[in-house]
Design an enzyme around this catalytic site. Structure first.
Site, PDB file in Angstrom:
ATOM      1  N   ASP A  36      60.166  64.168  47.140  1.00 51.81           N
ATOM      2  CA  ASP A  36      59.521  64.143  48.004  1.00 51.81           C
ATOM      3  C   ASP A  36      58.064  64.391  47.588  1.00 51.81           C
ATOM      4  O   ASP A  36      57.575  65.632  46.259  1.00 51.81           O
ATOM      5  CB  ASP A  36      59.772  65.534  48.428  1.00 51.81           C
ATOM      6  CG  ASP A  36      59.308  65.155  49.973  1.00 51.81           C
ATOM      7  OD1 ASP A  36      60.440  65.589  51.041  1.00 51.81           O
ATOM      8  OD2 ASP A  36      58.095  65.448  50.995  1.00 51.81           O
ATOM      9  N   ASP A  62      55.099  60.726  44.531  1.00 55.91           N
ATOM     10  CA  ASP A  62      54.406  59.981  45.510  1.00 55.91           C
ATOM     11  C   ASP A  62      55.249  58.813  45.294  1.00 55.91           C
ATOM     12  O   ASP A  62      54.094  57.480  44.682  1.00 55.91           O
ATOM     13  CB  ASP A  62      52.718  59.766  45.907  1.00 55.91           C
ATOM     14  CG  ASP A  62      52.342  59.100  46.545  1.00 55.91           C
ATOM     15  OD1 ASP A  62      52.603  58.090  47.582  1.00 55.91           O
ATOM     16  OD2 ASP A  62      51.026  59.318  46.553  1.00 55.91           O
ATOM     17  N   VAL A  63      55.618  58.479  46.452  1.00 60.14           N
ATOM     18  CA  VAL A  63      56.527  57.078  45.878  1.00 60.14           C
ATOM     19  C   VAL A  63      55.337  56.592  46.270  1.00 60.14           C
ATOM     20  O   VAL A  63      55.349  54.923  45.983  1.00 60.14           O
ATOM     21  CB  VAL A  63      57.404  56.551  47.640  1.00 60.14           C
ATOM     22  CG1 VAL A  63      58.598  57.761  47.158  1.00 60.14           C
ATOM     23  CG2 VAL A  63      56.723  56.725  48.651  1.00 60.14           C
ATOM     24  N   ASN A  89      64.176  56.926  51.410  1.00 57.87           N
ATOM     25  CA  ASN A  89      64.147  57.071  52.694  1.00 57.87           C
ATOM     26  C   ASN A  89      62.498  57.967  53.434  1.00 57.87           C
ATOM     27  O   ASN A  89      62.275  57.642  54.220  1.00 57.87           O
ATOM     28  CB  ASN A  89      64.725  58.623  52.724  1.00 57.87           C
ATOM     29  CG  ASN A  89      64.769  59.366  53.591  1.00 57.87           C
ATOM     30  OD1 ASN A  89      65.486  59.653  54.412  1.00 57.87           O
ATOM     31  ND2 ASN A  89      64.030  60.763  53.091  1.00 57.87           N
ATOM     32  N   SER A 140      65.401  50.853  60.541  1.00 64.04           N
ATOM     33  CA  SER A 140      65.163  51.940  61.614  1.00 64.04           C
ATOM     34  C   SER A 140      65.057  50.781  62.904  1.00 64.04           C
ATOM     35  O   SER A 140      64.893  49.692  62.505  1.00 64.04           O
ATOM     36  CB  SER A 140      63.796  52.437  62.195  1.00 64.04           C
ATOM     37  OG  SER A 140      63.617  52.913  63.459  1.00 64.04           O
ATOM     38  N   TYR A 153      53.954  51.293  62.281  1.00 59.27           N
ATOM     39  CA  TYR A 153      55.843  51.216  61.698  1.00 59.27           C
ATOM     40  C   TYR A 153      56.433  50.655  61.840  1.00 59.27           C
ATOM     41  O   TYR A 153      57.370  50.304  60.948  1.00 59.27           O
ATOM     42  CB  TYR A 153      55.451  52.905  62.302  1.00 59.27           C
ATOM     43  CG  TYR A 153      57.154  52.978  62.200  1.00 59.27           C
ATOM     44  CD1 TYR A 153      57.443  53.837  61.053  1.00 59.27           C
ATOM     45  CD2 TYR A 153      57.927  52.759  63.288  1.00 59.27           C
ATOM     46  CE1 TYR A 153      58.131  54.822  60.695  1.00 59.27           C
ATOM     47  CE2 TYR A 153      58.994  53.921  62.570  1.00 59.27           C
ATOM     48  CZ  TYR A 153      59.222  54.494  61.826  1.00 59.27           C
ATOM     49  OH  TYR A 153      60.438  55.257  61.430  1.00 59.27           O
ATOM     50  N   LYS A 157      59.077  48.737  59.240  1.00 67.37           N
ATOM     51  CA  LYS A 157      60.227  48.730  59.303  1.00 67.37           C
ATOM     52  C   LYS A 157      60.695  47.600  59.426  1.00 67.37           C
ATOM     53  O   LYS A 157      62.565  46.798  59.100  1.00 67.37           O
ATOM     54  CB  LYS A 157      61.308  50.037  60.506  1.00 67.37           C
ATOM     55  CG  LYS A 157      60.895  51.226  60.348  1.00 67.37           C
ATOM     56  CD  LYS A 157      61.165  51.639  58.703  1.00 67.37           C
ATOM     57  CE  LYS A 157      60.501  53.044  58.205  1.00 67.37           C
ATOM     58  NZ  LYS A 157      61.389  53.746  57.377  1.00 67.37           N
TER      59      LYS A 157
HETATM   60  N1  LIG Z   1      63.729  60.604  62.997  1.00 65.40           N
HETATM   61  C1  LIG Z   1      63.765  59.352  63.414  1.00 65.40           C
HETATM   62  O1  LIG Z   1      64.364  59.397  64.628  1.00 65.40           O
HETATM   63  C2  LIG Z   1      64.043  58.173  62.907  1.00 65.40           C
HETATM   64  C3  LIG Z   1      64.956  57.328  63.169  1.00 65.40           C
HETATM   65  C4  LIG Z   1      64.910  55.534  62.230  1.00 65.40           C
HETATM   66  C5  LIG Z   1      64.457  55.788  61.316  1.00 65.40           C
HETATM   67  N2  LIG Z   1      64.101  57.109  60.449  1.00 65.40           N
HETATM   68  C6  LIG Z   1      63.635  56.631  59.108  1.00 65.40           C
HETATM   69  O2  LIG Z   1      64.287  58.210  58.326  1.00 65.40           O
HETATM   70  C7  LIG Z   1      63.492  57.590  57.036  1.00 65.40           C
HETATM   71  C8  LIG Z   1      63.517  59.834  57.817  1.00 65.40           C
HETATM   72  O3  LIG Z   1      62.552  60.205  58.672  1.00 65.40           O
HETATM   73  P1  LIG Z   1      62.094  61.216  59.090  1.00 65.40           P
HETATM   74  O4  LIG Z   1      62.397  61.359  60.558  1.00 65.40           O
HETATM   75  O5  LIG Z   1      63.701  62.396  58.248  1.00 65.40           O
HETATM   76  O6  LIG Z   1      61.346  62.299  58.713  1.00 65.40           O
HETATM   77  P2  LIG Z   1      60.573  62.948  58.024  1.00 65.40           P
HETATM   78  O7  LIG Z   1      59.158  63.254  58.694  1.00 65.40           O
HETATM   79  O8  LIG Z   1      61.147  64.202  58.766  1.00 65.40           O
HETATM   80  O9  LIG Z   1      61.062  63.369  56.410  1.00 65.40           O
HETATM   81  C9  LIG Z   1      60.603  62.331  55.641  1.00 65.40           C
HETATM   82  C10 LIG Z   1      60.213  63.187  53.994  1.00 65.40           C
HETATM   83  O10 LIG Z   1      59.423  61.925  53.421  1.00 65.40           O
HETATM   84  C11 LIG Z   1      58.261  62.772  53.133  1.00 65.40           C
HETATM   85  N3  LIG Z   1      57.083  61.998  52.166  1.00 65.40           N
HETATM   86  C12 LIG Z   1      56.520  61.614  53.171  1.00 65.40           C
HETATM   87  N4  LIG Z   1      55.625  60.203  52.313  1.00 65.40           N
HETATM   88  C13 LIG Z   1      55.932  60.993  51.355  1.00 65.40           C
HETATM   89  C14 LIG Z   1      55.574  59.656  50.253  1.00 65.40           C
HETATM   90  N5  LIG Z   1      54.105  58.911  50.131  1.00 65.40           N
HETATM   91  N6  LIG Z   1      55.942  59.834  48.842  1.00 65.40           N
HETATM   92  C15 LIG Z   1      57.567  60.488  48.762  1.00 65.40           C
HETATM   93  N7  LIG Z   1      57.554  61.524  50.030  1.00 65.40           N
HETATM   94  C16 LIG Z   1      56.846  61.405  51.028  1.00 65.40           C
HETATM   95  C17 LIG Z   1      57.347  63.838  53.544  1.00 65.40           C
HETATM   96  O11 LIG Z   1      57.114  65.445  52.935  1.00 65.40           O
HETATM   97  C18 LIG Z   1      58.992  64.395  54.113  1.00 65.40           C
HETATM   98  O12 LIG Z   1      59.090  65.470  53.449  1.00 65.40           O
HETATM   99  C19 LIG Z   1      62.033  57.260  57.447  1.00 65.40           C
HETATM  100  O13 LIG Z   1      62.421  56.450  56.373  1.00 65.40           O
HETATM  101  C20 LIG Z   1      62.223  57.478  58.597  1.00 65.40           C
HETATM  102  O14 LIG Z   1      61.678  56.282  58.767  1.00 65.40           O
HETATM  103  C21 LIG Z   1      63.556  57.656  61.613  1.00 65.40           C
END
Ligand SMILES: NC(=O)c1ccc[n+]([C@@H]2O[C@H](COP(=O)([O-])OP(=O)(O)OC[C@H]3O[C@@H](n4cnc5c(N)ncnc54)[C@H](O)[C@@H]3O)[C@@H](O)[C@H]2O)c1
Length: 257
Positions: A36, A62-63, A89, A140, A153, A157
Site C-alpha cells: 500500500d 506506489d503501484v 486492487n 467495477s 474512473y 475500470k
Molecule cells: N468501494 C466500492 O464500492 C468499490 C466498487 C467497485 C469497485 N471497487 C474497486 O475496489 C478496489 C478497492 O476499493 P476500496 O473502496 O476498497 O478503496 P479504498 O480507498 O478503501 O482502498 C484503496 C487502497 O489503495 C491504496 N492506494 C491508493 N493509491 C495507491 C497507490 N498508488 N499504490 C498503492 N496503494 C494505493 C490506498 O492507500 C488504500 O489503502 C478499487 O480497485 C476500486 O476501484 C470499489
C-alpha cells in the site's frame, strides 16, 4: 484451506476491499504481501493478520511508480519466494465532470488504476510464470454501467476488463490465469468517499443500496470471497472472466408488485 502456503500479493491492502482480501487470503493459508502507498495502513493490516495467526509482511508501494513495483516484486521474492497470486486492487477515484478534471488528475487516476495493473502484472510475470499463478484484478460495475461525475474512473475500470481478457489470452498457455472482479457499491473507501461528498451522506448511502436488487450495498468480505475463489483451485478452468459481485446492480427500479 484454499491457498495453503501460496504467496499472495495484494495491492492497496491497507484499507477497504484490499484489506479484506488480504485477511481472507491469510485465513485460507496464504502468505500475504500487503502492499500500500500508506505504510502505516499496510502495517495495520499485517498486524490484524498476525493477530489472527496468519503470516504477512507490509511493503510500502506506489503501484504507479515502476521502481516501487520492481522493489515490491524483489522484496516478495526475498521474503516469501515467487508469488502465486497477484491481486491488483489499488485504485483512486476522481469524482468530477471531465471539464473540471485537471490533466494531472486524469493522468494520476490512469497511472494508478490502469498503469498500476500493468506495472504489477509486468514485474510479477516472471514469478507467476514459475508458479503457474493467478492474477485477480479489481474492476467495477462501472466498467459496464456508468454513473454521473466519474467518467475518468469509469474509463479506467472498463480498461481493466479489456486488459484482463487480453492478458488471459497471452498467458493461458503458460498456465497463468487472469480474471477480474466487478463489484457493485461496497462498504469501503471509494464508495464512502462518494457518500461523504454528497449533501446528505446517509441518504446517498441508502439510495445506493436501492440500486442493487438485494437492496443494500455489499461488504468487503463478500468481494474477498470472490477473490479467493478466482485465485484458488476452484477456478482452475476460469480465465479471462469478469466476475460480477454486485448484489444485482442495475435498474434501480423498485420491484413490480
Ligand atoms: N468501494 C466500492 O464500492 C468499490 C466498487 C467497485 C469497485 N471497487 C474497486 O475496489 C478496489 C478497492 O476499493 P476500496 O473502496 O476498497 O478503496 P479504498 O480507498 O478503501 O482502498 C484503496 C487502497 O489503495 C491504496 N492506494 C491508493 N493509491 C495507491 C497507490 N498508488 N499504490 C498503492 N496503494 C494505493 C490506498 O492507500 C488504500 O489503502 C478499487 O480497485 C476500486 O476501484 C470499489
Amino acid at each position: 484451506m484454499k491457498l495453503k502456503d501460496k504467496v499472495c500479493v495484494v495491492t492497496g491492502a491497507g484499507a477497504g476491499i484490499g484489506r479484506a482480501i488480504a485477511l481472507e487470503m491469510a485465513r485460507e493459508g496464504g502468505r500475504v504481501v500487503v502492499a500500500d502507498i500508506v505504510e502505516l495502513a499496510a502495517a495495520q493490516t499485517v498486524h490484524q493478520i498476525r493477530e489472527a495467526g496468519g503470516e504477512a509482511i507490509a511493503v510500502a508501494t506506489d503501484v504507479a511508480d515502476p521502481d516501487s513495483v520492481i522493489r515490491l516484486a524483489a522484496h516478495t521474492q526475498q521474503r516469501f519466494g515467487d508469488a502465486d497470486v497477484l491481486v491488483n486492487n489499488a485504485a483512486i477515484q476522481i469524482s468530477k465532470l471531465v471539464e473540471d478534471t485537471t490533466p494531472e488528475e486524469w493522468q494520476r487516476q490512469m497511472s494508478v488504476n490502469v498503469g498500476g495493473v500493468f506495472l504489477c502484472s509486468k514485474y510479477f510475470l516472471p514469478q507467476l510464470r514459475r508458479t503457474r499463478g493467478a492474477i485477480v484484478n479489481l474492476s467495477s460495475v462501472n466498467g459496464y454501467f456508468v454513473e454521473p461525475m466519474c467518467a475518468g474512473y469509469c474509463a479506467t475500470k472498463g480498461a481493466i476488463i479489456a486488459f484482463t481478457k487480453a492478458m488471459a489470452i497471452d498467458h493461458g498457455w503458460e498456465g497463468i490465469r487472469v480474471n477480474c472482479i466487478c463489484p457493485g457499491y461496497i462498504d469501503a473507501g471509494l464508495a464512502e468517499a462518494y457518500f461523504q461528498a454528497q449533501p446528505d451522506p446517509a441518504a446517498a448511502r441508502a439510495a445506493a443500496g436501492k440500486l442493487h436488487a438485494l437492496g443494500r450495498v455489499g461488504r468487503p468480505e463478500e468481494v474477498a470471497r470472490a477473490a479467493v475463489f478466482l485465485a484458488g483451485p476452484d477456478a482452475s478452468f476460469i480465465t479471462g472472466s469478469a466476475l460480477v459481485v454486485d448484489g444485482g446492480f442495475g435498474s434501480g427500479l423498485p420491484p413490480a408488485r
